[in-house]
Design a protein around this motif. Structure first.
Motif, mmCIF file in Angstrom:
data_model
loop_
_atom_site.group_PDB
_atom_site.id
_atom_site.type_symbol
_atom_site.label_atom_id
_atom_site.label_comp_id
_atom_site.label_asym_id
_atom_site.label_seq_id
_atom_site.Cartn_x
_atom_site.Cartn_y
_atom_site.Cartn_z
ATOM 1 N N HIS A 33 0.822 -1.203 0.000
ATOM 2 C CA HIS A 33 0.000 0.000 0.000
ATOM 3 C C HIS A 33 0.862 1.261 0.000
ATOM 4 N N ILE A 34 0.227 2.378 -0.275
ATOM 5 C CA ILE A 34 0.896 3.677 -0.175
ATOM 6 C C ILE A 34 0.867 4.079 1.295
ATOM 7 N N PRO A 35 2.012 4.319 1.903
ATOM 8 C CA PRO A 35 2.019 4.701 3.318
ATOM 9 C C PRO A 35 1.250 6.003 3.547
ATOM 10 N N VAL A 36 0.429 6.013 4.563
ATOM 11 C CA VAL A 36 -0.344 7.211 4.905
ATOM 12 C C VAL A 36 0.589 8.375 5.223
ATOM 13 N N SER A 37 1.800 8.085 5.667
ATOM 14 C CA SER A 37 2.735 9.152 6.044
ATOM 15 C C SER A 37 3.095 10.059 4.867
ATOM 16 N N ILE A 38 2.840 9.618 3.634
ATOM 17 C CA ILE A 38 3.107 10.491 2.482
ATOM 18 C C ILE A 38 2.306 11.787 2.617
ATOM 19 N N SER A 39 1.158 11.724 3.266
ATOM 20 C CA SER A 39 0.359 12.935 3.444
ATOM 21 C C SER A 39 1.035 13.932 4.384
ATOM 22 N N ASN A 40 2.084 13.514 5.096
ATOM 23 C CA ASN A 40 2.844 14.430 5.951
ATOM 24 C C ASN A 40 3.797 15.312 5.151
ATOM 25 N N ILE A 41 4.014 14.984 3.893
ATOM 26 C CA ILE A 41 4.918 15.784 3.044
ATOM 27 C C ILE A 41 4.096 16.953 2.510
ATOM 28 N N TYR A 42 4.000 17.999 3.297
ATOM 29 C CA TYR A 42 3.081 19.097 3.014
ATOM 30 C C TYR A 42 3.334 19.745 1.655
ATOM 31 N N TRP A 43 4.577 19.954 1.281
ATOM 32 C CA TRP A 43 4.914 20.678 0.051
ATOM 33 C C TRP A 43 4.936 19.781 -1.186
ATOM 34 N N LEU A 44 4.494 18.542 -1.061
ATOM 35 C CA LEU A 44 4.483 17.621 -2.186
ATOM 36 C C LEU A 44 3.505 18.116 -3.252
ATOM 37 N N ALA A 60 -5.653 10.302 -0.400
ATOM 38 C CA ALA A 60 -5.778 11.535 -1.182
ATOM 39 C C ALA A 60 -5.859 12.707 -0.219
ATOM 40 N N ASP A 61 -4.900 12.801 0.664
ATOM 41 C CA ASP A 61 -5.017 13.733 1.770
ATOM 42 C C ASP A 61 -3.847 14.708 1.820
ATOM 43 N N ASN A 62 -3.560 15.361 0.717
ATOM 44 C CA ASN A 62 -2.486 16.342 0.687
ATOM 45 C C ASN A 62 -3.012 17.605 0.021
ATOM 46 N N PRO A 63 -3.009 18.729 0.710
ATOM 47 C CA PRO A 63 -3.677 19.923 0.205
ATOM 48 C C PRO A 63 -3.044 20.575 -1.025
ATOM 49 N N LEU A 64 -1.776 20.328 -1.303
ATOM 50 C CA LEU A 64 -1.106 20.993 -2.413
ATOM 51 C C LEU A 64 -0.836 20.099 -3.614
ATOM 52 N N LEU A 65 -1.141 18.831 -3.505
ATOM 53 C CA LEU A 65 -0.797 17.854 -4.533
ATOM 54 C C LEU A 65 -1.565 18.137 -5.823
ATOM 55 N N ALA A 66 -0.845 18.596 -6.855
ATOM 56 C CA ALA A 66 -1.476 18.990 -8.118
ATOM 57 C C ALA A 66 -1.403 17.891 -9.175
ATOM 58 N N TYR A 67 -0.395 17.031 -9.121
ATOM 59 C CA TYR A 67 -0.190 15.992 -10.133
ATOM 60 C C TYR A 67 -0.089 14.647 -9.427
ATOM 61 N N ILE A 68 -1.001 13.735 -9.760
ATOM 62 C CA ILE A 68 -1.011 12.398 -9.154
ATOM 63 C C ILE A 68 -1.097 11.365 -10.266
ATOM 64 N N ASP A 69 -0.102 10.505 -10.365
ATOM 65 C CA ASP A 69 -0.134 9.417 -11.343
ATOM 66 C C ASP A 69 0.025 8.093 -10.603
#
Length: 101
Positions: A33-44, A60-69
């Motif tokens: 799985h995708i680790p939930v901790s990725i959402s801690n990378i605020y500037w991602l 899908a819990d990152n406020p700035l994430l513009a590109y997701i593949d």
């Protein structure tokens, strides 16, 4: 670090790398799985995990994430509807999603 022979699961502490803005790990053999901790990378801003063997729930819990593949993995179930309003490109093809849009 795309197109290598990395394998295994993504480390749970990947979110400790909080200064990352672009994370591209496509074309490897990551599974799990995708680790939930990725959402801690605020500037991602850009996340490319395409062409791996990832499965499980899609976060899908990152406020700035513009590109997701996340294309060409083994995700299944319903497509999440909680992506950020900043998401401009969302690529989910080549998975096993089902249900309505």
């Amino acid at each position: 670090m795309s197109r290598n022979n990395f394998s295994g699961e993504l480390p749970e502490n990947i979110g400790n790398a909080r200064a990352i803005m672009i994370l591209m790990l496509s074309g490897n053999n990551f599974s799990g799985h995708i680790p939930v901790s990725i959402s801690n990378i605020y500037w991602l801003l850009r996340l490319d995990l395409s062409r791996n063997r990832l499965s499980g729930p899609v976060f899908a819990d990152n406020p700035l994430l513009a590109y997701i593949d996340l294309s060409y993995n083994e995700f299944s179930g319903e497509i999440p509807v909680t992506f950020s309003t900043e998401t401009q490109i969302l690529s989910l093809g080549g998975n096993k999603f089902s249900g309505g849009l």
